[in-house]
Design a protein around this motif. Structure first.
Motif, short mmCIF file in Angstrom:
data_model
loop_
_atom_site.label_atom_id
_atom_site.label_comp_id
_atom_site.label_asym_id
_atom_site.label_seq_id
_atom_site.Cartn_x
_atom_site.Cartn_y
_atom_site.Cartn_z
N LEU A 210 -4.50 -0.54 -4.31
CA LEU A 210 -5.48 -1.03 -5.72
C LEU A 210 -5.49 -2.54 -6.30
O LEU A 210 -5.14 -3.32 -5.34
N SER A 211 -5.93 -2.31 -7.28
CA SER A 211 -6.30 -3.59 -7.99
C SER A 211 -5.73 -4.39 -8.26
O SER A 211 -4.31 -3.34 -8.89
N GLY A 212 -5.77 -5.50 -8.94
CA GLY A 212 -4.59 -6.16 -9.73
C GLY A 212 -3.33 -7.21 -8.87
O GLY A 212 -3.18 -7.37 -7.51
N PRO B 7 -2.83 6.43 -11.86
CA PRO B 7 -2.45 4.93 -10.48
C PRO B 7 -1.92 4.64 -9.76
O PRO B 7 -1.22 4.09 -9.53
N VAL B 8 -2.07 5.74 -8.17
CA VAL B 8 -1.21 5.70 -6.79
C VAL B 8 -2.34 5.49 -6.26
O VAL B 8 -3.21 6.28 -6.28
N PRO B 9 -1.80 5.33 -4.44
CA PRO B 9 -2.55 5.56 -4.35
C PRO B 9 -2.62 6.43 -2.98
O PRO B 9 -1.71 6.74 -2.57
N TYR B 10 -2.99 7.84 -3.85
CA TYR B 10 -3.33 8.70 -2.63
C TYR B 10 -3.88 8.82 -1.55
O TYR B 10 -4.49 7.99 -1.13
N ALA B 11 -3.67 9.87 -0.35
CA ALA B 11 -3.41 9.77 1.14
C ALA B 11 -5.00 10.13 0.44
O ALA B 11 -5.67 11.18 0.73
#
Length: 316
Positions: A104-106, A77-81
């Motif tokens: 991302l959630s949370g 669960p990473v914030p890819y570009a």
């Protein structure tokens, strides 16, 4: 607020148009950043994070983009570009390299329990396993050589007790430098603190801020995370939390005999790295409206790590 480069609404709208994600609804600076400028961005088609890279050479950005792509493809669960309509991931905004990523959630966990720590251990193992066979090379700019050089410079500014603690740690780093660099390697997050991981309840939903990521010894990454997630308010190790993190990690990627031997040393190395970087940040940003983490936190943790009873699961 830790936004080093302010962005106007017209500038942002022009930047966002090629992503074709709809009209800009709202945006706001994120106060938690200490190295880059970050903004929450609301568009008609969703929630995103915009990052302007303030530190480090722009030629490193393809590394971060490739690493996040690899981890995203491995279901981490990473914030890819995101790419714009021309397929471009890295663009320019206000004269700085800029990335747009899914939000991302949370939320961040300030008081982790054993379950949180176990999931952090699993996350680290997944990151390492996804990159162990073919690490994407990037040498950290805050590695062992940097610690030795910066520590020698900063020692003169400390009081006698602090200087003694730091100089002993630097001598230990110099003694074990070759052995540390010979440990099993992969790509590292290298900054996996509580404010870089999100949870919904006890379910880990995302990991952010890979701008210290590099290739290097996997054990170093574990030590960095454990020093933050498994420390008490007094800086000592919380053994149940630490054992939960290490056990969950080892279930996916067993430790080696060499890692078990160097584990106490690595915990101290990880303390030195953040003690020094926080001392430098406190000196550089004194008097400015920038979030500065307390250097003493890692001075205290380093003192607490002089005697380490926690062993890796390998050695139990």
């Amino acid at each position: 607020m830790s936004v080093f480069t302010p962005v106007t609404r017209p500038e942002l709208e022009t930047f966002l148009a090629p992503y074709q994600l709809g009209r800009l609804l709202d945006f706001q600076g994120i106060a938690a950043g200490t190295e880059n400028s970050n903004f929450f961005v609301s568009l008609e088609q969703g929630e995103f994070v915009l990052t302007l890279i303030e530190r480090g050479p722009s030629e490193d950005m393809p590394f971060f983009i490739e690493l996040l792509d690899v981890l995203h493809d491995a279901d981490t669960p990473v914030p890819y570009a995101l790419r714009d309509c021309h397929g471009t991931a890295l663009r320019d905004l206000c004269g700085k390299p800029a990335l747009l990523q899914p939000r991302l959630s949370g939320k961040h966990i300030q008081t982790p329990n054993n379950q949180h720590c176990a999931q952090v251990g699993e996350l680290l193992a997944h990151i390492h396993l996804a990159t162990r066979e073919r690490p994407i090379e990037r040498r950290t700019d805050r590695g062992l050589e940097w610690m030795l050089a910066s520590g020698a410079e900063l020692a003169a500014e400390l009081d006698a007790k602090q200087r003694q603690l730091l100089e002993a740690a630097l001598q230990e780093i110099a003694t074990h430098q070759r052995s540390i660099l010979a440990l099993p390697q992969a790509n590292l997050h290298a900054d996996l603190f509580r404010d870089n991981v999100m949870f919904e309840g006890t379910h880990l939903t995302g990991v952010i801020d890979f701008y210290n990521a590099c290739s290097g010894p996997m054990l170093y990454d574990i030590a960095i995370a454990l020093n933050d997630w498994c420390s008490t308010a007094a800086g000592a190790l919380d053994l149940p939390r630490a054992q939960a993190l290490l056990g969950a990690y080892a279930a996916l990627r067993p430790f080696t005999a060499g890692e078990a031997e160097l584990w106490p040393v690595m915990l101290r190395v990880a303390c030195v790295r953040f003690w020094l970087s926080r001392l430098i940040a406190a000196k550089s940003f004194a008097g400015r409206d920038v979030m500065i983490h307390d250097p003493r936190e890692f001075e205290v943790r380093l003192a607490q790590r002089q005697q380490v009873t926690l062993t890796l699961p390998f050695a139990l």
